[in-house]
Design a protein around this motif. Structure first.
Motif, PDB file in Angstrom:
ATOM      1  N   LEU A 108       0.831  -1.205   0.000  1.00  0.00           N
ATOM      2  CA  LEU A 108       0.000   0.000   0.000  1.00  0.00           C
ATOM      3  C   LEU A 108       0.868   1.257   0.000  1.00  0.00           C
ATOM      4  O   LEU A 108       0.589   2.211  -0.732  1.00  0.00           O
ATOM      5  CB  LEU A 108      -0.923  -0.010   1.212  1.00  0.00           C
ATOM      6  N   LEU A 109       1.922   1.262   0.790  1.00  0.00           N
ATOM      7  CA  LEU A 109       2.810   2.424   0.843  1.00  0.00           C
ATOM      8  C   LEU A 109       3.448   2.698  -0.511  1.00  0.00           C
ATOM      9  O   LEU A 109       3.617   3.853  -0.915  1.00  0.00           O
ATOM     10  CB  LEU A 109       3.896   2.205   1.891  1.00  0.00           C
ATOM     11  N   ALA A 110       3.827   1.645  -1.231  1.00  0.00           N
ATOM     12  CA  ALA A 110       4.552   1.783  -2.489  1.00  0.00           C
ATOM     13  C   ALA A 110       3.647   1.829  -3.710  1.00  0.00           C
ATOM     14  O   ALA A 110       4.132   1.877  -4.837  1.00  0.00           O
ATOM     15  CB  ALA A 110       5.535   0.620  -2.637  1.00  0.00           C
ATOM     16  N   HIS A 111       2.334   1.842  -3.513  1.00  0.00           N
ATOM     17  CA  HIS A 111       1.378   1.806  -4.629  1.00  0.00           C
ATOM     18  C   HIS A 111       1.597   0.569  -5.500  1.00  0.00           C
ATOM     19  O   HIS A 111       1.508   0.631  -6.726  1.00  0.00           O
ATOM     20  CB  HIS A 111       1.476   3.058  -5.497  1.00  0.00           C
ATOM     21  N   SER A 112       1.902  -0.551  -4.860  1.00  0.00           N
ATOM     22  CA  SER A 112       2.068  -1.801  -5.609  1.00  0.00           C
ATOM     23  C   SER A 112       1.054  -2.856  -5.180  1.00  0.00           C
ATOM     24  O   SER A 112       1.239  -4.039  -5.453  1.00  0.00           O
ATOM     25  CB  SER A 112       3.491  -2.354  -5.432  1.00  0.00           C
ATOM     26  N   ALA A 113      -0.019  -2.425  -4.512  1.00  0.00           N
ATOM     27  CA  ALA A 113      -1.028  -3.366  -4.023  1.00  0.00           C
ATOM     28  C   ALA A 113      -2.007  -3.788  -5.111  1.00  0.00           C
ATOM     29  O   ALA A 113      -2.841  -4.661  -4.890  1.00  0.00           O
ATOM     30  CB  ALA A 113      -1.794  -2.759  -2.845  1.00  0.00           C
ATOM     31  N   GLY A 114      -1.914  -3.152  -6.285  1.00  0.00           N
ATOM     32  CA  GLY A 114      -2.798  -3.506  -7.387  1.00  0.00           C
ATOM     33  C   GLY A 114      -4.180  -2.892  -7.311  1.00  0.00           C
ATOM     34  O   GLY A 114      -5.069  -3.271  -8.080  1.00  0.00           O
ATOM     35  N   LEU A 115      -4.377  -1.938  -6.392  1.00  0.00           N
ATOM     36  CA  LEU A 115      -5.698  -1.328  -6.238  1.00  0.00           C
ATOM     37  C   LEU A 115      -5.962  -0.282  -7.318  1.00  0.00           C
ATOM     38  O   LEU A 115      -5.039   0.252  -7.940  1.00  0.00           O
ATOM     39  CB  LEU A 115      -5.814  -0.668  -4.858  1.00  0.00           C
ATOM     40  N   ALA A 116      -7.236   0.016  -7.519  1.00  0.00           N
ATOM     41  CA  ALA A 116      -7.640   1.027  -8.499  1.00  0.00           C
ATOM     42  C   ALA A 116      -7.056   2.389  -8.137  1.00  0.00           C
ATOM     43  O   ALA A 116      -6.811   2.692  -6.961  1.00  0.00           O
ATOM     44  CB  ALA A 116      -9.154   1.103  -8.570  1.00  0.00           C
ATOM     45  N   GLU A 141     -16.892  -1.964  -5.949  1.00  0.00           N
ATOM     46  CA  GLU A 141     -17.121  -3.389  -6.190  1.00  0.00           C
ATOM     47  C   GLU A 141     -15.920  -4.079  -6.827  1.00  0.00           C
ATOM     48  O   GLU A 141     -15.815  -5.305  -6.775  1.00  0.00           O
ATOM     49  CB  GLU A 141     -18.350  -3.573  -7.092  1.00  0.00           C
ATOM     50  N   ARG A 142     -15.033  -3.330  -7.459  1.00  0.00           N
ATOM     51  CA  ARG A 142     -13.848  -3.925  -8.101  1.00  0.00           C
ATOM     52  C   ARG A 142     -12.609  -3.151  -7.668  1.00  0.00           C
ATOM     53  O   ARG A 142     -12.036  -2.372  -8.417  1.00  0.00           O
ATOM     54  CB  ARG A 142     -14.003  -3.883  -9.622  1.00  0.00           C
ATOM     55  N   PRO A 143     -12.177  -3.353  -6.414  1.00  0.00           N
ATOM     56  CA  PRO A 143     -11.063  -2.546  -5.903  1.00  0.00           C
ATOM     57  C   PRO A 143      -9.703  -2.938  -6.459  1.00  0.00           C
ATOM     58  O   PRO A 143      -8.800  -2.109  -6.506  1.00  0.00           O
ATOM     59  CB  PRO A 143     -11.122  -2.792  -4.399  1.00  0.00           C
ATOM     60  N   SER A 144      -9.522  -4.198  -6.870  1.00  0.00           N
ATOM     61  CA  SER A 144      -8.217  -4.668  -7.338  1.00  0.00           C
ATOM     62  C   SER A 144      -8.206  -4.806  -8.854  1.00  0.00           C
ATOM     63  O   SER A 144      -9.105  -5.425  -9.434  1.00  0.00           O
ATOM     64  CB  SER A 144      -7.881  -6.018  -6.697  1.00  0.00           C
ATOM     65  N   LEU A 145      -7.179  -4.233  -9.477  1.00  0.00           N
ATOM     66  CA  LEU A 145      -7.045  -4.290 -10.930  1.00  0.00           C
ATOM     67  C   LEU A 145      -5.839  -5.096 -11.380  1.00  0.00           C
ATOM     68  O   LEU A 145      -5.791  -5.555 -12.525  1.00  0.00           O
ATOM     69  CB  LEU A 145      -6.920  -2.870 -11.498  1.00  0.00           C
ATOM     70  N   HIS A 146      -4.843  -5.270 -10.493  1.00  0.00           N
ATOM     71  CA  HIS A 146      -3.605  -5.940 -10.858  1.00  0.00           C
ATOM     72  C   HIS A 146      -3.184  -6.874  -9.731  1.00  0.00           C
ATOM     73  O   HIS A 146      -3.558  -6.668  -8.571  1.00  0.00           O
ATOM     74  CB  HIS A 146      -2.488  -4.920 -11.111  1.00  0.00           C
ATOM     75  N   PRO A 147      -2.378  -7.894 -10.034  1.00  0.00           N
ATOM     76  CA  PRO A 147      -1.851  -8.753  -8.978  1.00  0.00           C
ATOM     77  C   PRO A 147      -1.017  -7.942  -7.993  1.00  0.00           C
ATOM     78  O   PRO A 147      -0.211  -7.099  -8.389  1.00  0.00           O
ATOM     79  CB  PRO A 147      -0.984  -9.772  -9.728  1.00  0.00           C
TER      80      PRO A 147
END
Length: 460
Positions: A108-116, A141-147
């Motif tokens: 989350l800190l590095a913006h690598s969590a894959g979230l929108a 409803e679709r918070p994750s976009l990437h692994p």
């Protein structure tokens, strides 16, 4: 306007003022204020345009948008340093029920969590935070976009989650924790969650006419940790000094350095930029800058510091678009650092020396590659190639003939003195690499041994 404590050269001051003046005129913004610090001291400030009929100064508030994220990151790292969380913890451990609990705090800190990148419509920056009272309203409803962990994908909802993490662990509001743990210790009295006069109004400038439209100021509610703050050039330069040096009252130098360290690979084609654990990183020629950009309707902001040069710059403007505040701030750093390079501190001998350590200095050989070992302060060591390229690092003393690598290929690796039964030095062991006093001497502890025929000519 605040009086600088140390003057720059007249040519440098003129270059800085001209850059700000050009930015305001060509960007068509109602006002812009900029300031530069060197070694933590204000050395220049300039402004163009007007706020409430007068030229703004370093005490005039502007909204700083996503620069807020770096403050939130500092609060999270404080929790880590206190042992209340680990960066490897899944979010679910501390903030259950979000639906994205498998992502880690570090991601989350590095913006690598894959979230929108954004919250669901309506656009969160231009609507009241009351429309999104809960985290589920921010995530959608679709918070994750990437692994998770695979790529950098900037996420405002991600920093909303981090703000809620701070609130949950501390048992207090993000605003109160921020005030007590960062703003008060750093004397950032003019950094607030809501504007406090004198503060600039936010404006939109018509693209085809020199007329203005007032932008609404919205309270971001639960998304405040991603972009709520208002601040001044003077306060942000104090924060820049903290990002360069750390402050034990807030976050120590080692943790601040971790915040500044790249945490995830940049996107393809963007190798001149990166992201740490809450800070943006920018390559400017051979110079590395750390800081953050920010924008919200009616405002743009930029904060950069070159740690190696000891120079920081802030640019704040009150228009939705037209002026790239972060780019201007980066240029201001370059103007000062290039025109007036840092003067090195005087060389001084070490206050004392351990004779056993002194005996370790000089040339060593990894195979046939010559490296030089030299002592540094506090019992540290450096191991650097003596010619050509190659691996080298600085090391900090770790006790009992051991040192820990601080940078480069050997960061975190152990450098160890290996002694013979009589106490004399046999060789240095660095992560299993053997360094001897000579290149492939027959009696040395060279892995695999040494050809008994020894050195020879081409026809030997």
């Amino acid at each position: 306007m605040s009086t600088p404590s140390e003057e720059l050269l007249p040519g440098t001051r003129r270059s800085l003022l001209r850059r700000v003046a050009v930015a305001q005129a060509e960007g068509r913004v109602p006002s812009v204020v900029a300031a530069v610090a060197r070694d933590g001291r204000l050395v220049w400030a300039g402004a163009r345009g007007a706020v409430d009929g007068r030229e703004p100064d370093t005490g005039t508030q502007y909204r700083i948008g996503s620069i807020t994220k770096t403050f939130t990151a500092v609060l999270v790292l404080r929790l880590r340093d206190e042992g209340l969380i680990a960066l490897s913890d899944p979010l679910e451990k501390h903030l259950p029920g979000t639906g994205v609990g498998e992502v880690t705090v570090a991601q989350l800190l590095a913006h690598s969590a894959g979230l929108a990148a954004e919250a669901p419509a309506p656009w969160w920056e231009r609507t009241p935070g009351a429309l999104r009272p809960e985290l589920r309203d921010v995530l959608g409803e679709r918070p994750s976009l990437h692994p998770a962990g695979r790529r950098h994908h900037y996420s405002n909802p991600g920093y909303t989650l981090l703000g809620s993490l701070v609130e949950t662990v501390r048992g207090e509001s993000w605003e109160e924790v921020l005030r007590r743990e960062i703003l008060e210790p750093l004397s950032m009295d003019r950094t607030t969650v809501r504007p406090v006069a004198p503060a600039a109004d936010g404006w939109a400038v018509h693209p085809w006419a020199d007329v203005l439209l007032r932008e609404q100021v919205e309270d971001l509610g639960v998304m405040a940790p991603a972009g709520q703050l208002w601040s001044t050039a003077a306060d942000l330069l104090r924060f820049a000094g903290f990002l360069a040096e750390g402050d034990e009252r807030v976050l120590g130098a080692a943790s601040v350095a971790e915040l500044r360290t790249p945490a995830v690979p940049p996107e393809p084609g963007q190798w001149d930029a990166g992201y740490g654990l809450g800070a943006q990183l920018l390559r400017q020629g051979s110079r590395t800058l750390v800081g953050h950009s920010g924008s919200l309707p009616g405002f743009v902001a930029g904060l950069w510091v070159s740690v190696s040069d000891g120079v920081a710059a802030v640019t704040l403007a009150n228009a939705t678009s037209g002026l790239a505040a972060a780019s201007v701030a980066a240029e201001l750093v370059g103007i000062v650092a290039d025109a007036e390079p840092r003067i090195p501190a005087p060389w001084q001998p070490l206050p004392e020396v351990d004779q056993a350590l002194l005996a370790l200095t000089g040339p060593w050989y990894w195979g046939t590659q010559a490296v030089g070992a030299r002592l540094t302060e506090n019992g540290g060591m450096e191991l650097r190639p003596l010619r050509g390229g190659g691996r080298g690092s600085a090391f900090i003393a770790a006790g009992d003939d051991c040192w820990t690598g601080l940078d480069g290929y050997y960061a975190g690796e152990t450098l160890r003195v290996v002694r013979r039964p009589d106490g004399s030095v046999s060789h240095l062991d660095l992560g299993s690499f053997v360094f001897t006093r000579g290149p492939y001497e027959p009696d040395d502890a060279v892995p695999g041994g040494v050809d008994e025929a020894g050195w020879r000519g081409l026809g030997g």
